[in-house]
Design a protein around this motif. Structure first.
Motif, mmCIF file in Angstrom:
data_model
loop_
_atom_site.group_PDB
_atom_site.id
_atom_site.type_symbol
_atom_site.label_atom_id
_atom_site.label_comp_id
_atom_site.label_asym_id
_atom_site.label_seq_id
_atom_site.Cartn_x
_atom_site.Cartn_y
_atom_site.Cartn_z
ATOM 1 N N LYS A 32 0.842 -0.994 0.113
ATOM 2 C CA LYS A 32 -0.050 -0.025 0.039
ATOM 3 C C LYS A 32 0.848 1.142 0.121
ATOM 4 C CE LYS A 32 -3.708 2.441 0.267
ATOM 5 N NZ LYS A 32 -4.732 2.493 -0.944
ATOM 6 N N TYR B 202 0.913 5.505 -0.674
ATOM 7 C CA TYR B 202 0.066 6.790 -0.430
ATOM 8 C C TYR B 202 0.864 7.467 -1.510
ATOM 9 C CZ TYR B 202 -2.556 4.685 3.168
ATOM 10 O OH TYR B 202 -3.395 3.903 3.845
ATOM 11 N N LYS C 97 -6.515 -2.834 7.790
ATOM 12 C CA LYS C 97 -7.445 -2.065 6.909
ATOM 13 C C LYS C 97 -7.490 -2.910 5.476
ATOM 14 C CE LYS C 97 -6.632 2.595 8.595
ATOM 15 N NZ LYS C 97 -6.289 3.901 8.083
ATOM 16 N N ASP D 254 -10.784 -4.719 3.734
ATOM 17 C CA ASP D 254 -11.178 -3.938 2.629
ATOM 18 C C ASP D 254 -11.621 -2.571 2.642
ATOM 19 O OD1 ASP D 254 -11.575 -4.060 -0.257
ATOM 20 O OD2 ASP D 254 -13.799 -4.285 0.062
ATOM 21 N N LEU D 255 -10.984 -1.938 3.657
ATOM 22 C CA LEU D 255 -11.383 -0.653 4.130
ATOM 23 C C LEU D 255 -10.495 0.187 3.046
ATOM 24 C CD1 LEU D 255 -11.581 -0.662 7.990
ATOM 25 C CD2 LEU D 255 -13.198 -0.551 6.688
ATOM 26 N N ILE D 256 -9.260 -0.094 2.664
ATOM 27 C CA ILE D 256 -8.391 0.450 1.729
ATOM 28 C C ILE D 256 -7.948 -0.812 0.753
ATOM 29 C CG2 ILE D 256 -7.728 2.172 3.397
ATOM 30 C CD1 ILE D 256 -5.249 0.736 3.768
ATOM 31 N N ARG D 257 -7.724 -0.273 -0.350
ATOM 32 C CA ARG D 257 -7.234 -0.924 -1.614
ATOM 33 C C ARG D 257 -5.733 -1.176 -1.747
ATOM 34 N NH1 ARG D 257 -12.692 -0.502 -3.572
ATOM 35 N NH2 ARG D 257 -13.731 -1.440 -1.999
ATOM 36 N N PHE E 51 -13.792 -7.487 14.535
ATOM 37 C CA PHE E 51 -12.876 -6.268 14.402
ATOM 38 C C PHE E 51 -12.803 -5.486 15.710
ATOM 39 C CE2 PHE E 51 -12.042 -2.184 12.336
ATOM 40 C CZ PHE E 51 -10.636 -2.331 12.609
ATOM 41 N N PRO F 9 -10.899 -1.823 16.156
ATOM 42 C CA PRO F 9 -9.890 -0.728 15.713
ATOM 43 C C PRO F 9 -9.083 -0.414 16.770
ATOM 44 C CG PRO F 9 -12.064 0.276 15.782
ATOM 45 C CD PRO F 9 -12.362 -1.224 16.213
ATOM 46 N N GLU G 75 -8.359 2.716 17.256
ATOM 47 C CA GLU G 75 -8.690 3.756 17.999
ATOM 48 C C GLU G 75 -10.327 3.780 17.613
ATOM 49 O OE1 GLU G 75 -8.657 8.794 17.479
ATOM 50 O OE2 GLU G 75 -6.865 7.641 17.227
ATOM 51 N N LEU G 76 -11.060 3.198 18.816
ATOM 52 C CA LEU G 76 -12.337 3.206 18.632
ATOM 53 C C LEU G 76 -13.337 4.269 18.723
ATOM 54 C CD1 LEU G 76 -14.591 1.036 18.224
ATOM 55 C CD2 LEU G 76 -14.818 0.897 20.851
#
Lengths: 308, 272
Positions: A13, A15, A50, A54-57, A83, A85, A87-88
């Motif tokens: 991944k 950016y 993530k 599949d929250l990000i590709r 799941f 996270p 930071e919930l």
């Protein structure tokens, strides 16, 4: 024979400007194990999670969970995953019970009796609004939401962050029970102690790259401590440079600090009849364990640095 | 509609029906006040004379270029209710549209929500339908205020059928504003950016339509075709009845915007 539950192959991944949060991760997590995913902040742990959800590709590579593609079959995967996270955040004006009911309906129903058992075990009040909870209590509702449908796979990002020591123990016990029940736990952390206690295997991630995957007992074999000794008199401070396992010795007035790998006995014997006022033993940071495990020339030779 | 998720839809209604009720009652009362303050028809004619002396841009902003029509009860309502309230419904539409994805992403809630077995398209669709229904509910409440106000104001002798059609005509335009905001939320991660884009769309359309009306035959007038307001045209509906092509166009536009939003949200990374 181990059955792979999570598999990634060259998962990457990147950016903007080509910054790689995760760089060609190839990893396998087996069914029924508690797998620790270790690394300092920014190592790429959360990015991996993530991607699995599949929250990000991904920019490149692929990943599968239960043998299903994380992108194409994400709904089928998430049906079987719990799941938490790192930071919930939840809807502040809702009560925990309202959120649980909502999640339950989306999941097609859960055993509310089990939810109450979880809440009781975590000493958690389900009837308060989210805004009224402390950080630790928010972690608890996150754990309940992750566990309540008895998923085959738990993906937990820094699960004990904010929990008090007693709750951490209860959490550890719950994870061990989950493993006994056949569930798989993928747990990210930067706290070595947490991982040491419950994980079967750990992966170490650094700068987005996987450094190693080891059994915990193998990793902790290289464990060491920082030992600080305060003597009554400056004149009696020993150097200890020739003591087995001792390195990086620093003397600062009446205080001697050293890095000890192995047993304490050689150090205690070397102190002889010197009067020690205080002893402080500090666990190494994950980064230090990591550097030790992978070798650092500077650490291999004992030396003394005098500050005064 | 296999992307529709009834649990998401019901949850959205459960959480926000009270808000819809407050908005609806408040706008109903506001509408009622707009109507009952009219003293008599002669006063409206005085206002019409005043409007006739105003520049075209001002009369266009009041929702009519026909001062004589403005002097009628229907004309007054076309301007005061069907013109101004459309903007107010637009505010509600933007607030609702941001709730579909943008607010949850900004608050960092979307990661937990999307860890549930739902698709992104079902999230956008189910919540949009719920907010669309609540928007219609707010318009309905407001219409009740209008009906009660008219009933309490003997000076206003109006064709209730036309007012009903005028209110129905507000629904597609309002849904377009909601749908555009949903689209903006799915395109941009930041709530502020999405809200800004939605505000630009609504007020840009409004002013483009207004300026075009005030300068017939001008370049700006030719640009009215890209303003959804020109297809809403509340005044014309009160005067001449519903324009089915306009309603169809706005309805298709609303559905299309949601569709594009669903596709856009499917493609991008979720901000968590």
């Amino acid at each position: 024979m181990n059955t792979a539950l999570i598999q990634t192959e060259g998962l990457t991944k990147a950016y903007g400007r080509g910054v790689k949060a995760l760089d060609a991760l190839t990893l396998t997590v087996n069914q029924g194990e508690i797998f620790g995913y270790l690394g300092p902040n920014g190592a790429g742990k959360t990015t991996t999670i993530k991607l699995l959800l599949d929250l990000i590709r991904p920019t490149a590579g692929r990943a599968s969970v239960f043998g299903l593609d994380v992108n194409r079959d994400s709904v089928a995967i998430r049906r079987r995953v719990g799941f938490l996270p790192g930071e919930l955040n939840l809807w502040d004006n809702q009560t925990s019970m309202q959120i649980i009911r909502y999640f339950s309906k989306v999941r097609g129903g859960v055993d509310l009796e089990y939810v109450h058992q979880l809440a009781e075990r975590l000493q958690f009040d389900l009837n308060k609004r989210i805004r009224a909870y402390s950080t630790g209590n928010k972690r608890k509702i996150g754990l309940i939401l992750a566990l309540m449908h008895k998923p085959e796979l738990l993906i937990l990002d820094e699960p004990t962050s904010g929990l008090d020591p007693l709750m951490q123990q209860i959490f550890n016990q719950m994870m061990i029970e989950a493993r006994t029940a056949g569930q798989t736990v993928f747990l990210s952390s930067h706290v070595l102690g947490e991982v040491q206690t419950i994980c079967d295997r750990v992966a170490i991630l650094r700068g987005g790259q996987l450094q190693t995957v080891e059994r915990v007992d193998h990793l902790t074999h290289v464990d060491f401590h920082w030992v600080t000794l305060r003597f009554r008199d400056t004149a009696t401070v020993p150097r200890l440079t020739n003591v087995p396992g001792v390195s990086e010795v620093t003397v600062d007035g009446r205080t001697l600090k050293l890095r000890l790998q192995g047993d304490f006995d050689p150090v205690l014997r070397a102190l002889g009849d010197r009067y020690v006022e205080d002893i402080h033993v500090q666990d190494p940071t994950l980064e230090e364990i990591f550097l030790t495990y992978y070798g650092n020339g500077a650490n291999n030779h004992a030396k003394v640095e005098m500050k005064s | 509609m296999n992307s529709f998720n009834s649990a998401l839809f019901n949850e959205t209604l459960r959480r926000h029906w009270r808000g819809m009720l407050y908005w609806g009652v408040a706008l109903g009362v506001l509408t009622w006040m707009q109507v009952v303050v009219i003293p008599d028809v002669d006063a409206l004619k005085d206002v019409a004379n005043l409007i006739e002396s105003m520049p075209a841009i001002v009369t266009a902003m009041l929702g009519t270029s026909d001062a004589a029509f403005f002097g009628t009860p229907e004309g007054y309502l076309a301007s005061q209710y069907y013109g101004i309230m459309m903007i107010v419904f637009g505010i509600y539409a933007v607030i609702s549209g941001l709730n579909v994805t943008a607010n949850d992403e900004e608050r960092g809630i979307m990661d937990v929500q999307m860890s549930l077995p739902i698709t992104r398209t079902s999230l956008v669709l189910s919540k949009s339908v719920a907010y669309g229904l609540m928007l219609i509910g707010v318009i309905a409440f407001s219409f009740v205020g209008l009906v009660v106000g008219v009933a309490m104001t003997p000076a206003l002798v109006v064709d209730m059928g036309r007012l009903t059609l005028g209110t129905l005509n507000m629904i597609p335009g309002s849904l377009v504003m909601l749908a555009f905001t949903v689209l903006a939320g799915t395109l941009f991660r930041r709530r502020g950016t999405a809200a800004g884009a939605a505000a630009l769309f609504i007020f840009g359309s409004y002013f483009l339509d207004t300026l075009g009306r005030s300068a017939p035959g001008s370049f700006v007038d030719s640009l009215r075709a890209i303003s959804f307001y020109s297809y809403y045209d509340g005044t014309n509906v009160i005067q001449n009845g519903l324009s089915i092509p306009n309603i169809a166009l706005l309805s298709v536009l609303a559905v299309g915007l949601i569709g594009v939003g669903m596709a856009a949200y499917q493609r991008r990374d979720i901000g968590v």
